[in-house]
Design a protein around this motif. Structure first.
Motif, PDB file in Angstrom:
ATOM      1  N   ARG A 179       0.835  -1.206   0.000  1.00  0.00           N
ATOM      2  CA  ARG A 179       0.000   0.000   0.000  1.00  0.00           C
ATOM      3  C   ARG A 179       0.871   1.259   0.000  1.00  0.00           C
ATOM      4  O   ARG A 179       0.690   2.160  -0.818  1.00  0.00           O
ATOM      5  CB  ARG A 179      -0.919  -0.014   1.222  1.00  0.00           C
ATOM      6  CG  ARG A 179      -1.853   1.171   1.348  1.00  0.00           C
ATOM      7  CD  ARG A 179      -2.777   1.013   2.553  1.00  0.00           C
ATOM      8  NE  ARG A 179      -3.699  -0.112   2.354  1.00  0.00           N
ATOM      9  CZ  ARG A 179      -3.610  -1.296   2.971  1.00  0.00           C
ATOM     10  NH1 ARG A 179      -2.644  -1.524   3.865  1.00  0.00           N
ATOM     11  NH2 ARG A 179      -4.473  -2.258   2.726  1.00  0.00           N
ATOM     12  N   ALA A 180       1.833   1.321   0.909  1.00  0.00           N
ATOM     13  CA  ALA A 180       2.683   2.513   1.030  1.00  0.00           C
ATOM     14  C   ALA A 180       3.529   2.717  -0.220  1.00  0.00           C
ATOM     15  O   ALA A 180       3.658   3.848  -0.715  1.00  0.00           O
ATOM     16  CB  ALA A 180       3.573   2.388   2.269  1.00  0.00           C
ATOM     17  N   ALA A 181       4.100   1.639  -0.748  1.00  0.00           N
ATOM     18  CA  ALA A 181       4.967   1.760  -1.927  1.00  0.00           C
ATOM     19  C   ALA A 181       4.175   2.194  -3.156  1.00  0.00           C
ATOM     20  O   ALA A 181       4.618   3.071  -3.908  1.00  0.00           O
ATOM     21  CB  ALA A 181       5.674   0.436  -2.186  1.00  0.00           C
ATOM     22  N   PHE A 182       2.995   1.606  -3.359  1.00  0.00           N
ATOM     23  CA  PHE A 182       2.199   1.993  -4.521  1.00  0.00           C
ATOM     24  C   PHE A 182       1.749   3.441  -4.427  1.00  0.00           C
ATOM     25  O   PHE A 182       1.820   4.194  -5.392  1.00  0.00           O
ATOM     26  CB  PHE A 182       0.982   1.079  -4.707  1.00  0.00           C
ATOM     27  CG  PHE A 182       0.106   1.532  -5.840  1.00  0.00           C
ATOM     28  CD1 PHE A 182       0.496   1.321  -7.148  1.00  0.00           C
ATOM     29  CD2 PHE A 182      -1.087   2.206  -5.596  1.00  0.00           C
ATOM     30  CE1 PHE A 182      -0.287   1.765  -8.215  1.00  0.00           C
ATOM     31  CE2 PHE A 182      -1.883   2.641  -6.642  1.00  0.00           C
ATOM     32  CZ  PHE A 182      -1.481   2.423  -7.950  1.00  0.00           C
ATOM     33  N   ARG A 183       1.273   3.819  -3.255  1.00  0.00           N
ATOM     34  CA  ARG A 183       0.786   5.189  -3.090  1.00  0.00           C
ATOM     35  C   ARG A 183       1.893   6.201  -3.362  1.00  0.00           C
ATOM     36  O   ARG A 183       1.687   7.208  -4.057  1.00  0.00           O
ATOM     37  CB  ARG A 183       0.219   5.376  -1.675  1.00  0.00           C
ATOM     38  CG  ARG A 183      -0.334   6.757  -1.398  1.00  0.00           C
ATOM     39  CD  ARG A 183      -1.456   7.086  -2.406  1.00  0.00           C
ATOM     40  NE  ARG A 183      -1.922   8.433  -2.224  1.00  0.00           N
ATOM     41  CZ  ARG A 183      -2.980   8.765  -1.513  1.00  0.00           C
ATOM     42  NH1 ARG A 183      -3.692   7.840  -0.892  1.00  0.00           N
ATOM     43  NH2 ARG A 183      -3.334  10.022  -1.409  1.00  0.00           N
ATOM     44  N   GLN A 184       3.087   5.933  -2.880  1.00  0.00           N
ATOM     45  CA  GLN A 184       4.222   6.831  -3.125  1.00  0.00           C
ATOM     46  C   GLN A 184       4.553   6.884  -4.620  1.00  0.00           C
ATOM     47  O   GLN A 184       4.763   7.968  -5.166  1.00  0.00           O
ATOM     48  CB  GLN A 184       5.438   6.380  -2.327  1.00  0.00           C
ATOM     49  CG  GLN A 184       6.624   7.304  -2.500  1.00  0.00           C
ATOM     50  CD  GLN A 184       7.811   6.873  -1.656  1.00  0.00           C
ATOM     51  OE1 GLN A 184       7.814   5.805  -1.048  1.00  0.00           O
ATOM     52  NE2 GLN A 184       8.814   7.713  -1.624  1.00  0.00           N
ATOM     53  N   ARG A 185       4.579   5.720  -5.279  1.00  0.00           N
ATOM     54  CA  ARG A 185       4.858   5.698  -6.729  1.00  0.00           C
ATOM     55  C   ARG A 185       3.780   6.445  -7.498  1.00  0.00           C
ATOM     56  O   ARG A 185       4.077   7.211  -8.418  1.00  0.00           O
ATOM     57  CB  ARG A 185       4.924   4.253  -7.242  1.00  0.00           C
ATOM     58  CG  ARG A 185       6.212   3.554  -6.968  1.00  0.00           C
ATOM     59  CD  ARG A 185       6.397   2.288  -7.794  1.00  0.00           C
ATOM     60  NE  ARG A 185       5.214   1.494  -8.053  1.00  0.00           N
ATOM     61  CZ  ARG A 185       4.759   0.520  -7.270  1.00  0.00           C
ATOM     62  NH1 ARG A 185       5.398   0.211  -6.160  1.00  0.00           N
ATOM     63  NH2 ARG A 185       3.677  -0.158  -7.598  1.00  0.00           N
ATOM     64  N   LEU A 186       2.523   6.221  -7.140  1.00  0.00           N
ATOM     65  CA  LEU A 186       1.414   6.859  -7.848  1.00  0.00           C
ATOM     66  C   LEU A 186       1.524   8.376  -7.785  1.00  0.00           C
ATOM     67  O   LEU A 186       1.297   9.058  -8.785  1.00  0.00           O
ATOM     68  CB  LEU A 186       0.076   6.393  -7.270  1.00  0.00           C
ATOM     69  CG  LEU A 186      -1.172   6.978  -7.928  1.00  0.00           C
ATOM     70  CD1 LEU A 186      -1.261   6.546  -9.390  1.00  0.00           C
ATOM     71  CD2 LEU A 186      -2.421   6.552  -7.161  1.00  0.00           C
TER      72      LEU A 186
END
Length: 174
Positions: free
Chosen positions: A37-44
């Motif tokens: 969740r944290a990694a995707f949100r940061q990438r997005l």
């Protein structure tokens, strides 16, 4: 199907939850949901600001996200962070320049369990690449159903010129 650009960030929480649902289920069950969740949100948040970023979201009748696809045009010089370094090693700089740089890069494609088997994955991919002369994407070599899906659609694996990695590169059939 709704199209987004940087305005995808207005539904970032909802898209992030859909991403986690897809990418922590088999064959990705080894992934930690909180970290994913944290990694995707940061990438997005960074990806949505890229030149040429575009996303499409399909919703079910009840308003839930059923599937999504995101991507952008791959810039030059070719990056080496994330999985890009493995791609460069696998294909070599000549093929990367010829096939990937300047092509539409399908970054994320996901169909939630309630919408699988409906043709949604194909429709999302076709929508994202329809107006592009060249497109490419990556897949994990252990995601056998997804690899078979891309092959059924005619996506092509370029010649491997370097060491094998756990990343498979596909280019659009057109």
């Amino acid at each position: 199907m709704q199209s987004y650009q940087a305005d995808i960030l207005e539904i970032a929480d909802e898209l992030t939850e859909a991403y986690v649902e897809v990418f922590t289920a088999p064959p990705f069950e080894h992934r930690d949901p909180a970290e994913t969740r944290a990694a995707f949100r940061q990438r997005l948040e960074g990806d949505a600001l890229r030149d040429g970023f575009q996303a499409w979201i399909e919703r079910s009748d009840d308003g839930r996200i059923s599937g999504f696809v995101t991507g952008w045009t791959t810039p030059a010089p070719f990056r080496t962070d994330r999985s890009y370094g493995s791609v460069l090693k696998r294909l070599g700089p000549e093929q990367v320049d010829e096939l990937l740089v300047g092509a539409y890069e399908v970054d994320e494609l996901g169909v939630l369990a309630h919408a699988r088997g409906t043709g949604l994955g194909r429709r999302l991919l076709e929508t994202a690449t329809a107006e592009r002369s060249r497109a490419w994407l990556l897949a994990w070599n252990q995601n056998f159903d997804t690899l078979a899906f891309y092959r059924r659609l005619g996506w092509i694996e370029p010649e491997v010129r370097g060491p094998e990695t756990d990343i498979i590169v596909f280019v659009a059939p057109n």
